[in-house]
Write a protein that holds these residues in place. Structure first.
Motif, PDB file in Angstrom:
ATOM      1  N   VAL A  19       4.735   3.886  11.344  1.00 34.93           N
ATOM      2  CA  VAL A  19       4.121   3.421  10.410  1.00 34.93           C
ATOM      3  C   VAL A  19       2.835   3.410   9.649  1.00 34.93           C
ATOM      4  N   ARG A  20       1.849   3.247  10.783  1.00 38.10           N
ATOM      5  CA  ARG A  20       0.469   3.204  10.567  1.00 38.10           C
ATOM      6  C   ARG A  20       0.125   4.563  10.665  1.00 38.10           C
ATOM      7  N   MET A  46      -0.560   9.425   4.222  1.00 36.06           N
ATOM      8  CA  MET A  46      -0.344   9.319   2.976  1.00 36.06           C
ATOM      9  C   MET A  46      -1.654   9.077   2.374  1.00 36.06           C
ATOM     10  N   VAL A  47      -2.419   8.165   2.852  1.00 38.63           N
ATOM     11  CA  VAL A  47      -3.845   7.957   2.281  1.00 38.63           C
ATOM     12  C   VAL A  47      -4.612   9.516   2.265  1.00 38.63           C
ATOM     13  N   LEU A  54       0.699  -1.131   0.088  1.00 42.12           N
ATOM     14  CA  LEU A  54       0.061   0.024   0.104  1.00 42.12           C
ATOM     15  C   LEU A  54       0.811   1.381   0.167  1.00 42.12           C
ATOM     16  N   ILE A  55       1.868   1.229   0.717  1.00 43.36           N
ATOM     17  CA  ILE A  55       2.763   2.281   1.116  1.00 43.36           C
ATOM     18  C   ILE A  55       3.538   2.737  -0.530  1.00 43.36           C
ATOM     19  N   VAL A  56       4.019   1.702  -1.083  1.00 41.78           N
ATOM     20  CA  VAL A  56       4.537   1.612  -2.352  1.00 41.78           C
ATOM     21  C   VAL A  56       3.533   2.458  -3.408  1.00 41.78           C
ATOM     22  N   LEU A  57       2.594   1.709  -3.459  1.00 40.86           N
ATOM     23  CA  LEU A  57       1.471   2.303  -4.308  1.00 40.86           C
ATOM     24  C   LEU A  57       1.062   3.710  -4.110  1.00 40.86           C
ATOM     25  N   LEU A  58       0.982   4.133  -2.777  1.00 39.61           N
ATOM     26  CA  LEU A  58       0.571   5.584  -2.488  1.00 39.61           C
ATOM     27  C   LEU A  58       1.895   6.431  -2.941  1.00 39.61           C
TER      28      LEU A  58
END
Length: 258
Positions: free
Chosen positions: A72-73, A79-80, A4-8
């Motif tokens: 991280v959370r 980021m979201v 998810l982080i990589v996508l964002l």
């Protein structure tokens, strides 16, 4: 979580480029910082290891693991939120038009053609007393905006053909119609299509800034006049009458004359 982080991050890089190119350096810088988040996080980990010593850094205690998980959370949530704002900005916030203005029809993109509306820094400021020249656009049965030109002997500031586009202060945009009362059946070579009186929402924007000035409603002509030729969107099985020019003037006069 990592995927998810990589996508964002990918979205952050894309939106950063779009924002800088779209004339919003603040949003561009925000996404650039977001794209650099992994580097910042690695820097944090390295600093934590130096502070806590090699052995303990390799085997962090429960408290440190909880702090890292929380970080991280929180980073993912931020980021979201930022990417969500980026999607909103890309799709819905007006962007500066970077093309030269040569005619009134150039303001068509101020009605939302493409992903987002445009505003026109080259246009005139909406200041002082009226008249405030306006570019007006109707909506075709195929769904695309079309320039609306005034009737004979109407002042040019009413979207006239000879109106200097650099004088335009307002843009009026008709939305797709709702249907009013049934008027007649229009017979064409290969088909018969029902004609309804159109009911339209019209929104007025400042040309220079893209800011919404107001919204009104217009009704199409009540005359059962069928067009000789029409282009329809695929799947469309009905026609709508458009407003008369006098109806535009009656509804929009308060924005133009005052």
């Amino acid at each position: 979580m990592a995927k998810l982080i990589v996508l964002l991050l990918g979205f952050a890089v894309l939106f950063s480029v779009i924002a800088f190119n779209g004339g919003n350096p603040l949003v561009g810088a925000l996404f650039a910082v977001l794209a650099a988040a992994p580097v910042l996080y690695l820097g944090y980990l390295l600093a934590s290891r130096r502070r806590s010593g090699g052995a303990s850094a390799q085997d962090p205690g429960p408290g440190q693991r909880r702090r890292r998980t929380l970080l991280v959370r929180v980073t993912a949530v931020v980021m979201v939120a930022v990417v969500g704002y980026g999607v909103y900005w890309v799709l819905f916030e007006p962007k500066a038009n970077d093309k030269a203005l040569s005619r009134v029809s150039d303001f068509e993109t101020g009605c939302g053609a493409g992903l987002a509306r445009k505003y026109f820094p080259q246009a005139a400021d909406r200041t002082g007393a009226g008249p405030h020249p306006i570019a007006m656009f109707t909506i075709s049965e195929s769904g695309s905006p079309q320039s609306l030109y005034p009737t004979t002997d109407t002042a040019d500031y009413w979207s006239g053909n000879r109106l200097d586009p650099h004088r335009v202060q307002l843009i009026a945009c008709l939305d797709t119609p709702d249907e009013g009362e049934f008027l007649t059946d229009c017979k064409f070579t290969s088909d018969t299509i029902k004609l309804y009186r159109g009911v339209y929402d019209v929104t007025v924007y400042e040309a220079r800034t893209g800011k919404k000035v107001g919204s009104e409603q217009l009704r199409g002509s009540g005359k059962p006049n069928c067009p000789g030729l029409v282009y329809l969107k695929k799947g469309t099985d009905k026609l709508h009458t458009g407003p008369e020019f006098a109806d535009y003037q009656a509804v929009l006069r308060k924005y133009v004359d005052n």
